[in-house]
Every structure is written in C-alpha cells, then in structure tokens.
Design an enzyme around this catalytic site. Structure first.
Site, PDB file in Angstrom:
ATOM      1  N   ASP A  28       0.860  -1.191   0.000  1.00 18.03           N
ATOM      2  CA  ASP A  28       0.000   0.000   0.000  1.00 18.03           C
ATOM      3  C   ASP A  28       0.893   1.238   0.000  1.00 18.03           C
ATOM      4  OD1 ASP A  28      -3.199   0.583   1.163  1.00 18.03           O
ATOM      5  OD2 ASP A  28      -1.746   2.221   1.030  1.00 18.03           O
ATOM      6  N   ILE A  29       0.573   2.173  -0.888  1.00 13.59           N
ATOM      7  CA  ILE A  29       1.420   3.348  -1.082  1.00 13.59           C
ATOM      8  C   ILE A  29       1.306   4.337   0.089  1.00 13.59           C
ATOM      9  CG2 ILE A  29      -0.208   4.840  -2.344  1.00 13.59           C
ATOM     10  CD1 ILE A  29       3.404   4.081  -3.386  1.00 13.59           C
ATOM     11  N   HIS A  92     -10.086  -5.665  -2.836  1.00 13.25           N
ATOM     12  CA  HIS A  92      -8.732  -5.866  -2.301  1.00 13.25           C
ATOM     13  C   HIS A  92      -8.807  -6.164  -0.817  1.00 13.25           C
ATOM     14  CE1 HIS A  92      -9.668  -1.551  -2.097  1.00 13.25           C
ATOM     15  NE2 HIS A  92      -8.928  -1.495  -1.008  1.00 13.25           N
ATOM     16  N   HIS A  94      -6.673  -5.815   2.674  1.00 12.91           N
ATOM     17  CA  HIS A  94      -5.550  -5.154   3.347  1.00 12.91           C
ATOM     18  C   HIS A  94      -4.942  -6.141   4.335  1.00 12.91           C
ATOM     19  CE1 HIS A  94      -6.630  -0.807   2.455  1.00 12.91           C
ATOM     20  NE2 HIS A  94      -7.838  -1.349   2.288  1.00 12.91           N
TER      21      HIS A  94
HETATM   22  P1  AMP Z   1      -9.893   1.386   0.431  1.00 13.69           P
HETATM   23  O1  AMP Z   1     -10.480   1.426  -0.963  1.00 13.69           O
HETATM   24  O2  AMP Z   1     -10.627   2.311   1.361  1.00 13.69           O
HETATM   25  O3  AMP Z   1      -9.799  -0.011   0.978  1.00 13.69           O
HETATM   26  O4  AMP Z   1      -8.418   1.956   0.365  1.00 13.69           O
HETATM   27  C1  AMP Z   1      -7.641   1.852  -0.802  1.00 13.69           C
HETATM   28  C2  AMP Z   1      -6.186   1.695  -0.414  1.00 13.69           C
HETATM   29  O5  AMP Z   1      -5.420   1.687  -1.609  1.00 13.69           O
HETATM   30  C3  AMP Z   1      -5.603   2.822   0.481  1.00 13.69           C
HETATM   31  O6  AMP Z   1      -5.011   2.239   1.633  1.00 13.69           O
HETATM   32  C4  AMP Z   1      -4.571   3.497  -0.438  1.00 13.69           C
HETATM   33  O7  AMP Z   1      -3.441   3.961   0.262  1.00 13.69           O
HETATM   34  C5  AMP Z   1      -4.240   2.386  -1.410  1.00 13.69           C
HETATM   35  N1  AMP Z   1      -3.778   2.856  -2.711  1.00 13.69           N
HETATM   36  C6  AMP Z   1      -4.380   3.758  -3.518  1.00 13.69           C
HETATM   37  N2  AMP Z   1      -3.682   3.931  -4.651  1.00 13.69           N
HETATM   38  C7  AMP Z   1      -2.606   3.103  -4.555  1.00 13.69           C
HETATM   39  C8  AMP Z   1      -1.480   2.830  -5.410  1.00 13.69           C
HETATM   40  N3  AMP Z   1      -1.333   3.438  -6.593  1.00 13.69           N
HETATM   41  N4  AMP Z   1      -0.571   1.928  -4.986  1.00 13.69           N
HETATM   42  C9  AMP Z   1      -0.714   1.306  -3.792  1.00 13.69           C
HETATM   43  N5  AMP Z   1      -1.736   1.525  -2.944  1.00 13.69           N
HETATM   44  C10 AMP Z   1      -2.669   2.421  -3.325  1.00 13.69           C
END
Ligand code: AMP
Length: 129
Positions: A28-29, A92, A94
């Site tokens: 996660d970025i 996804h 986490h």
């Molecule tokens: P959620 O949709 O609420 O489960 O969160 C989406 C997750 O994706 C967040 O923790 C972001 O930090 C992560 N995220 C968004 N864009 C990217 C990316 N380009 N690379 C890695 N992680 C990402």
C-alpha cells in the site's frame, strides 16, 4: 478502469510482493504500518461479497500465502486483515502487520522512502512459500 487495474496492466508502477495468473499483491502506497500489503484479484470487481464463492475462497487462499510471508518478513505481533474499498472500488484485502490497535486504524499512516518500499517488497517476496 481502477487504479489497481492500471497497476496490474503495468500502466502505473507498484512495489510488487507476489503475483499469480489471477492475483497480485503489492505494498500500500500510503501504509497504516510498515509492510501494509494489498491483495487484489486481477479481474476488476467492485465489492468483495459480490464475488463468486469460489473467487472469494481463492482470494482468501492467496491472502493466506501472502500473510504468512509478511509475518516472517516484518516483525509484528500478528498480521491483521481488513476489507474496505471505499477509496478504490476494486476488490482488495488489506494485510497489515500489527503491534497495536492503532495499526489497523486507517487514520494512522507511516511514511517510507522509495528505497524502503523497494527493500520491503523484496523482503516479503523472499519469504513466499
Ligand atoms: P480502500 O479502498 O478504502 O480499501 O483503500 C484503498 C487503499 O489503496 C488505500 O489504503 C490506499 O493507500 C491504497 N492505494 C491507492 N492507490 C494506490 C497505489 N497506486 N498503490 C498502492 N496503494 C494504493
């Protein structure tokens, strides 16, 4: 097209940890804690409980594989798992190395350098079985 589909196609970069024909895992970025990893089905679907039972079980199985590697690579009390999807509407999981309750709270973020992300992704990948 979701940001994760762009990562899967290679259109945007990621710190990849693991990949199969059907799944990808990358860091996660904007991590809650060091080692925070996302496990993503390559087929873009919105909500986890709209997956077929078979696709859901395969996602959990791959998450298990990645979580085992993560727990070996990153010192922590345990690996926690959450599913949210409010920011990125592409299924996804986490996986977050936990030492305290705050580590699973999505208001807490840690900052890592590019070099730290690269090293961490390689370390987790090296523990995959
Ligand atoms: P959620 O949709 O609420 O489960 O969160 C989406 C997750 O994706 C967040 O923790 C972001 O930090 C992560 N995220 C968004 N864009 C990217 C990316 N380009 N690379 C890695 N992680 C990402």
């Amino acid at each position: 097209m979701s940001v994760f589909t762009k990562i899967i196609s290679g259109a945007i970069p990621s710190y990849k940890v693991a990949e199969t024909d059907d799944f990808i895992a990358f860091l996660d970025i904007n991590p809650n804690a060091k080692g925070h990893t996302l496990v993503v089905p390559k087929k873009e679907e919105n909500k986890i409980f709209e997956l077929s039972r078979d696709a859901y079980q395969k996602l959990m199985d791959f998450s298990y594989t990645v979580a085992k590697a993560l727990e070996k690579a990153v010192p922590c009390k345990r690996v926690g798992m959450s599913v949210i999807g409010l920011e990125v509407p592409h299924v996804h999981v986490h996986l977050v190395p936990l030492n305290e309750m705050a580590d699973i709270q999505f208001s807490q973020k840690v900052t890592l350098s590019k070099e730290e992300f690269v090293a961490l992704a390689a370390l987790i990948a090296s523990k995959l079985e």
